[in-house]
Design an enzyme around this catalytic site. Structure first.
Site, PDB file in Angstrom:
ATOM      1  N   HIS A  48       0.829  -1.219   0.000  1.00  0.00           N
ATOM      2  CA  HIS A  48       0.000   0.000   0.000  1.00  0.00           C
ATOM      3  C   HIS A  48       0.860   1.264   0.000  1.00  0.00           C
ATOM      4  CE1 HIS A  48       0.167   0.002   4.556  1.00  0.00           C
ATOM      5  NE2 HIS A  48       0.077   1.301   4.381  1.00  0.00           N
ATOM      6  N   ASP A  96       0.140  -7.543   1.359  1.00  0.00           N
ATOM      7  CA  ASP A  96       0.589  -6.146   1.455  1.00  0.00           C
ATOM      8  C   ASP A  96       2.118  -6.103   1.484  1.00  0.00           C
ATOM      9  OD1 ASP A  96       0.487  -3.410   1.680  1.00  0.00           O
ATOM     10  OD2 ASP A  96      -0.098  -3.399   3.797  1.00  0.00           O
ATOM     11  N   GLY A 192       2.400   5.931   8.625  1.00  0.00           N
ATOM     12  CA  GLY A 192       3.753   6.433   8.371  1.00  0.00           C
ATOM     13  C   GLY A 192       4.837   5.439   8.761  1.00  0.00           C
ATOM     14  N   SER A 194       4.148   2.240   8.124  1.00  0.00           N
ATOM     15  CA  SER A 194       3.832   1.176   7.175  1.00  0.00           C
ATOM     16  C   SER A 194       5.030   0.792   6.321  1.00  0.00           C
ATOM     17  CB  SER A 194       2.726   1.642   6.228  1.00  0.00           C
ATOM     18  OG  SER A 194       1.529   1.763   6.927  1.00  0.00           O
TER      19      SER A 194
END
Ligand code: 4AZ
Length: 249
Positions: A48, A96, A192, A194
């Site tokens: 993402h 992800d 942030g 991630s």
């Protein structure tokens, strides 16, 4: 990071800041996500974190993103490879994970130093309850803008069945995810962070056991962070990078 502290400089040398700007513009790059250096020319991040029509760069060896530090290395991303089965659902993000191929010369991109090193890929499951480390420049309990300084916190690996109980995340988790945190709340990754590492120590080497992926807000009771389970994607990583057993730790 909620409940974090500044790490000793050089203690998380695989931590990367992934930065973006509008394609072919001259505006400065801004931090968007964390990432993990797994090989001189390869960074692992969350799926993402990949945005279309953006130039990307990574900063390695950084502590304070607002300062130009002597040991940091800034490298351009030549290619972003998101997992083919990446999917964003209202309740969860699946597969992800993404790879960033860095621009370099003669197969060399990041230069290894005291502050820049690769993390190992996991070779099997770790026990529930094990203490690992999360890190990043994301949102904190005191700042919705995130932190200029890198922060770290200790979290515990949470049993998958336990995390799939109705009062936690119910039936949305799959084998590509794992939960880590503190069910009491307060210590967690956030927006942030991630794509950044859930780093676990094994035989005095550090491996990237998870990537910050999603969660129901941050630091809430019974809502631990959900991480991409990197062990589930090692074959995918090897197929895209053709890296063998990396030197790491
Ligand atoms: C996010 O919005 C996000 N508490 C990242 C991590 C977590 C929640 C949200 C985990 O990117």
């Amino acid at each position: 990071i909620y409940g974090g502290l500044k790490p000793t400089p050089g203690s998380l040398p695989w931590q990367v800041s992934v930065q973006v700007r509008p394609r072919n513009s001259n505006v400065s790059y801004g931090h968007t996500c964390g990432g993990v250096l797994i090989e001189s020319c390869w960074v692992l991040t969350a799926g993402h974190c990949i945005q279309t029509n953006k130039d990307m760069q990574v900063v390695l060896g950084s502590q304070d993103l607002s300062a130009k530090e002597p040991d940091e290395q800034v490298l351009t991303v030549e290619e972003a490879i998101r997992h083919e089965n990446y999917s964003e659902k209202p309740y969860a993000v699946y597969n992800d994970i993404a790879l960033l191929r860095l621009k370099g010369q003669n197969g060399k991109c990041a230069k290894e130093s005291q502050f820049v090193k690769t993390a190992c890929l996991p070779d099997g499951p770790l026990p529930d309850g094990m203490e690992c480390t999360i890190s990043g420049w994301g949102v904190t309990e005191n700042s919705s803008f995130g932190s200029n300084h890198l922060l770290e916190a200790k979290v515990l690996l949470i049993n998958q069945e336990k995390c799939s109980q109705p009062q936690i995340y119910g039936r949305v988790l799959d084998n590509g995810m794992l939960c880590a945190g503190h069910l009491a709340g307060g210590v967690d990754s956030c927006q942030g962070d991630s794509g950044g590492p859930l780093s676990c120590e094994q035989n005095s080497a550090y491996m990237v056991y998870g990537l910050v992926s999603w969660g129901d807000q941050c630091g809430k009771k019974n809502k631990p962070g959900v991480y991409t389970r990197v062990a589930n994607y090692v074959d995918w990583i090897r197929s895209k990078t053709r890296i063998k057993k990396c030197k790491c730790g």
